[in-house]
Design a protein around this motif. Structure first.
Motif: not given
Length: 149
Positions: A65-74, A114-117
């Motif tokens: 979850i942390v990885s997904e949220l931080v990736t989206n923010a970046r 592809i992506g945006q999941h």
């Protein structure tokens, strides 16, 4: 004057310590790994130092979850971000604030996309996810059960 809380009968009230940690994030993608480590270390401390049961699967879910949220923010926010983890009852709240005012929304399932999941993954793993606008961006909060198996 003693500032220890007391109830109406003069009995001491036990005030639990607040278990929380934060990490300020800049535009560096390497911070994603740091955020994942922070989450794992925080949950280890919660378990080992404070005696709160934390399942291994909860640590793994939290890291994803942390990885997904931080990736989206970046990926989608132009400025800084802040990761905040806190224990409330037997739940971990993972909060990610970023500077983008655009609120994310899950997309309809599409096996060819592809992506945006990211938000789909977070929503599938967390007990509850909220997205709210703030005065200077947005905050996404995901609740994770500490005893998930």
């Amino acid at each position: 004057m003693d500032e220890t809380p007391q109830d109406a009968q003069g009995q001491w009230i036990e005030v639990p310590s607040i278990l929380e940690v934060s990490l300020a994030l800049d535009g560096d993608g390497a911070r994603i790994a740091e955020a994942r480590r922070l989450a794992a270390d925080f949950l280890s401390t919660v378990r080992d130092t404070h005696g709160i049961p934390v399942a291994t699967s909860s640590v793994e879910i939290t890291q994803l979850i942390v990885s997904e949220l931080v990736t989206n923010a970046r990926k989608y926010a132009p400025g800084p971000a802040l990761l905040h983890l806190r224990i409330i009852d037997q739940m971990l709240q993972v909060e990610l604030w970023d500077s983008s005012p655009v609120l994310p929304a899950t997309k309809a399932p599409n096996p060819e996309r592809i992506g945006q999941h990211g938000l789909e993954i977070v929503t599938a793993l967390a007990q509850k996810v909220t997205v709210e606008a703030t005065t200077v961006g947005k905050r996404v909060t995901a609740a994770v059960a500490l005893d998930a198996r």
